[in-house]
Design a protein around this motif. Structure first.
Motif, PDB file in Angstrom:
ATOM      1  N   ALA A   1       0.852  -1.190   0.000  1.00  0.00           N
ATOM      2  CA  ALA A   1       0.000   0.000   0.000  1.00  0.00           C
ATOM      3  C   ALA A   1       0.884   1.235   0.000  1.00  0.00           C
ATOM      4  N   LEU A   2       0.453   2.271  -0.707  1.00  0.00           N
ATOM      5  CA  LEU A   2       1.221   3.512  -0.777  1.00  0.00           C
ATOM      6  C   LEU A   2       0.317   4.696  -0.466  1.00  0.00           C
ATOM      7  N   VAL A   3       0.699   5.482   0.528  1.00  0.00           N
ATOM      8  CA  VAL A   3       0.000   6.737   0.843  1.00  0.00           C
ATOM      9  C   VAL A   3       0.681   7.840   0.050  1.00  0.00           C
ATOM     10  N   ASP A   4      -0.055   8.479  -0.837  1.00  0.00           N
ATOM     11  CA  ASP A   4       0.514   9.459  -1.778  1.00  0.00           C
ATOM     12  C   ASP A   4       0.095  10.869  -1.374  1.00  0.00           C
ATOM     13  N   THR A   5       1.074  11.667  -0.916  1.00  0.00           N
ATOM     14  CA  THR A   5       0.812  13.079  -0.617  1.00  0.00           C
ATOM     15  C   THR A   5       1.315  13.981  -1.730  1.00  0.00           C
ATOM     16  N   GLU A   6       1.825  13.371  -2.792  1.00  0.00           N
ATOM     17  CA  GLU A   6       2.503  14.126  -3.857  1.00  0.00           C
ATOM     18  C   GLU A   6       1.617  14.354  -5.078  1.00  0.00           C
ATOM     19  N   ARG A   7       0.322  14.572  -4.840  1.00  0.00           N
ATOM     20  CA  ARG A   7      -0.609  14.957  -5.915  1.00  0.00           C
ATOM     21  C   ARG A   7      -0.659  13.951  -7.069  1.00  0.00           C
ATOM     22  N   GLY A   8      -0.681  12.674  -6.728  1.00  0.00           N
ATOM     23  CA  GLY A   8      -0.856  11.642  -7.731  1.00  0.00           C
ATOM     24  C   GLY A   8       0.416  11.074  -8.312  1.00  0.00           C
ATOM     25  N   SER A   9       1.575  11.607  -7.904  1.00  0.00           N
ATOM     26  CA  SER A   9       2.825  11.111  -8.493  1.00  0.00           C
ATOM     27  C   SER A   9       3.120   9.679  -8.081  1.00  0.00           C
ATOM     28  N   GLY A  10       2.529   9.223  -6.995  1.00  0.00           N
ATOM     29  CA  GLY A  10       2.755   7.852  -6.537  1.00  0.00           C
ATOM     30  C   GLY A  10       2.232   6.802  -7.486  1.00  0.00           C
ATOM     31  N   GLU A  11       1.354   7.191  -8.397  1.00  0.00           N
ATOM     32  CA  GLU A  11       0.797   6.224  -9.345  1.00  0.00           C
ATOM     33  C   GLU A  11       1.570   6.171 -10.663  1.00  0.00           C
ATOM     34  N   LEU A  12       2.638   6.953 -10.763  1.00  0.00           N
ATOM     35  CA  LEU A  12       3.407   6.989 -12.005  1.00  0.00           C
ATOM     36  C   LEU A  12       4.257   5.738 -12.189  1.00  0.00           C
ATOM     37  N   TYR A  13       4.392   4.935 -11.142  1.00  0.00           N
ATOM     38  CA  TYR A  13       5.287   3.782 -11.193  1.00  0.00           C
ATOM     39  C   TYR A  13       4.535   2.457 -11.129  1.00  0.00           C
ATOM     40  N   SER A  14       3.295   2.457 -11.589  1.00  0.00           N
ATOM     41  CA  SER A  14       2.480   1.241 -11.515  1.00  0.00           C
ATOM     42  C   SER A  14       3.014   0.123 -12.404  1.00  0.00           C
ATOM     43  N   ASN A  15       3.958   0.459 -13.284  1.00  0.00           N
ATOM     44  CA  ASN A  15       4.566  -0.576 -14.128  1.00  0.00           C
ATOM     45  C   ASN A  15       5.638  -1.378 -13.387  1.00  0.00           C
ATOM     46  N   ILE A  16       6.089  -0.874 -12.229  1.00  0.00           N
ATOM     47  CA  ILE A  16       7.162  -1.546 -11.488  1.00  0.00           C
ATOM     48  C   ILE A  16       6.652  -2.807 -10.808  1.00  0.00           C
ATOM     49  N   THR A  17       5.541  -2.673 -10.103  1.00  0.00           N
ATOM     50  CA  THR A  17       4.978  -3.781  -9.338  1.00  0.00           C
ATOM     51  C   THR A  17       3.526  -3.455  -9.022  1.00  0.00           C
ATOM     52  N   ASP A  18       2.780  -4.428  -8.558  1.00  0.00           N
ATOM     53  CA  ASP A  18       1.391  -4.192  -8.170  1.00  0.00           C
ATOM     54  C   ASP A  18       1.354  -3.556  -6.786  1.00  0.00           C
ATOM     55  N   TYR A  19       0.587  -2.485  -6.651  1.00  0.00           N
ATOM     56  CA  TYR A  19       0.387  -1.873  -5.336  1.00  0.00           C
ATOM     57  C   TYR A  19      -0.886  -1.046  -5.363  1.00  0.00           C
ATOM     58  N   ASP A  20      -1.442  -0.824  -4.185  1.00  0.00           N
ATOM     59  CA  ASP A  20      -2.635  -0.010  -4.034  1.00  0.00           C
ATOM     60  C   ASP A  20      -2.225   1.360  -3.494  1.00  0.00           C
ATOM     61  N   VAL A  21      -2.993   2.371  -3.845  1.00  0.00           N
ATOM     62  CA  VAL A  21      -2.631   3.731  -3.453  1.00  0.00           C
ATOM     63  C   VAL A  21      -3.817   4.425  -2.799  1.00  0.00           C
ATOM     64  N   ALA A  22      -3.518   5.280  -1.827  1.00  0.00           N
ATOM     65  CA  ALA A  22      -4.520   6.142  -1.196  1.00  0.00           C
ATOM     66  C   ALA A  22      -4.005   7.571  -1.267  1.00  0.00           C
ATOM     67  N   GLN A  23      -4.784   8.459  -1.853  1.00  0.00           N
ATOM     68  CA  GLN A  23      -4.388   9.857  -1.958  1.00  0.00           C
ATOM     69  C   GLN A  23      -4.643  10.562  -0.631  1.00  0.00           C
ATOM     70  N   LEU A  24      -3.648  11.291  -0.153  1.00  0.00           N
ATOM     71  CA  LEU A  24      -3.795  12.097   1.053  1.00  0.00           C
ATOM     72  C   LEU A  24      -3.631  13.559   0.661  1.00  0.00           C
ATOM     73  N   THR A  25      -4.702  14.317   0.816  1.00  0.00           N
ATOM     74  CA  THR A  25      -4.706  15.732   0.476  1.00  0.00           C
ATOM     75  C   THR A  25      -4.794  16.554   1.761  1.00  0.00           C
ATOM     76  N   PRO A  26      -4.562  17.867   1.687  1.00  0.00           N
ATOM     77  CA  PRO A  26      -4.645  18.690   2.897  1.00  0.00           C
ATOM     78  C   PRO A  26      -6.013  18.564   3.562  1.00  0.00           C
ATOM     79  N   PRO A  27      -6.048  18.665   4.888  1.00  0.00           N
ATOM     80  CA  PRO A  27      -4.946  18.975   5.794  1.00  0.00           C
ATOM     81  C   PRO A  27      -4.132  17.728   6.135  1.00  0.00           C
ATOM     82  N   TYR A  28      -2.815  17.909   6.231  1.00  0.00           N
ATOM     83  CA  TYR A  28      -1.918  16.787   6.506  1.00  0.00           C
ATOM     84  C   TYR A  28      -1.706  16.622   8.013  1.00  0.00           C
ATOM     85  N   THR A  29      -2.783  16.449   8.744  1.00  0.00           N
ATOM     86  CA  THR A  29      -2.676  16.301  10.192  1.00  0.00           C
ATOM     87  C   THR A  29      -2.127  14.924  10.542  1.00  0.00           C
TER      88      THR A  29
END
Length: 293
Positions: A42-70
């Protein structure tokens, strides 16, 4: 009482630090692949969707975290990854919990303005950050976090004149945060080379390398080479933990929460260390919520 020290099998706590473009996310995914060839990532992505740019490397699930970053939002996602049965969690990046919109520094600034007292503001905000750290340390899965870095300088005296000297890259997080991890990799933009600034495994001391799937294999072998940990909690104790977590989240005063903890101390002691840390984090967060109500 004292007993003979023995390294147990454990879960990885890895921090990957570097400036933008050094390959933190890419490296984290490769290492995660080596840690768990057949497991779920699992990958928590705070980088505005950049975490999904590497889906060709391996299988993984992503959750977008947007502000507020508490810190609490990070804790919620850590708990969600545990409940969902992931084997590796990548938090990309944890720097937002410190400097981002709604992060600790933002929370402190607002609290200082409201109370006109910076010291009191830290007293209120620090426990929230500590709860997030506790959640990372206590999570029963491998955790890889990325941290942005900034150039650090130190003033030196040269021929009677003060001169700034570059001393390295400092993670954008609370001072000393890197000490919480098993291993810390510092990445350079040039060739994406990694150096271990901290390494309890001893595998990477003095090396300069490009992180890869093999890096994850090496870490996994070290983690699994320790003695077998104590037997996992029974279904009965798992049920007890869920009941304790539910009860703790509904208590309305700090005194009642302390009385509740004392009353249930025998049941709490029967849990594993990780389970106790998770329950303690929930109680700390509940206290923080009550103080803000």
């Amino acid at each position: 009482m004292f007993r003979k020290a023995e390294r147990k099998q454990s879960k990885l706590r890895l921090a990957i630090c570097g400036p933008s473009g050094s390959g933190k996310t890419y490296s984290a995914l490769l290492i995660a692949q080596g840690l768990t060839p057949n497991g779920r990532i699992a990958l928590v992505d705070t980088e505005r969707g950049s975490g999904e740019l590497y889906s060709n490397i391996t299988d993984y699930d992503v959750a977008q975290l947007t502000p507020p970053y508490t810190p609490q939002r990070y804790i919620d996602l850590i708990n969600a990854s545990i409940k969902s049965g992931y084997e590796v969690l990548i938090i990309d990046s944890i720097s937002h919990a410190w400097t981002g919109d709604g992060g600790v520094l933002d929370m402190h600034s607002k609290a200082s303005t409201a109370t006109r007292n910076s010291f009191t503001a830290w007293r209120d905000v620090t426990p929230k950050h500590n709860s997030m750290v506790d959640a990372i340390i206590g999570a029963p899965l491998h955790v890889i976090v990325t941290m942005r870095t900034k150039t650090a300088y130190e003033m030196t005296d040269e021929n009677g004149k003060k001169k700034p000297m570059k001393i390295g890259l400092a993670p954008i997080q609370r001072d000393g945060m890197e000490y919480e991890f098993t291993t810390v990799f510092d990445l350079a933009i040039e060739q994406h080379l990694a150096t271990a600034s901290k390494d309890r495994t001893g595998i990477f001391d003095g090396q300069h390398f490009v992180p890869s799937v093999e890096t994850g294999f090496l870490l996994r072998n070290w983690l699994e080479s320790g003695a077998q940990p104590a037997a996992s909690v029974s279904e009965e104790l798992k049920t007890a933990l869920e009941e304790l977590q539910t009860e703790a989240s509904t208590i309305n005063t700090e005194d009642q929460l302390r009385e509740w903890w004392a009353h249930n101390s025998a049941k709490i002691r029967s849990l594993t260390t990780n389970e106790q840390v998770n329950l303690s984090a929930i109680c700390k967060q509940r206290i923080a919520e009550m103080n803000n109500e």
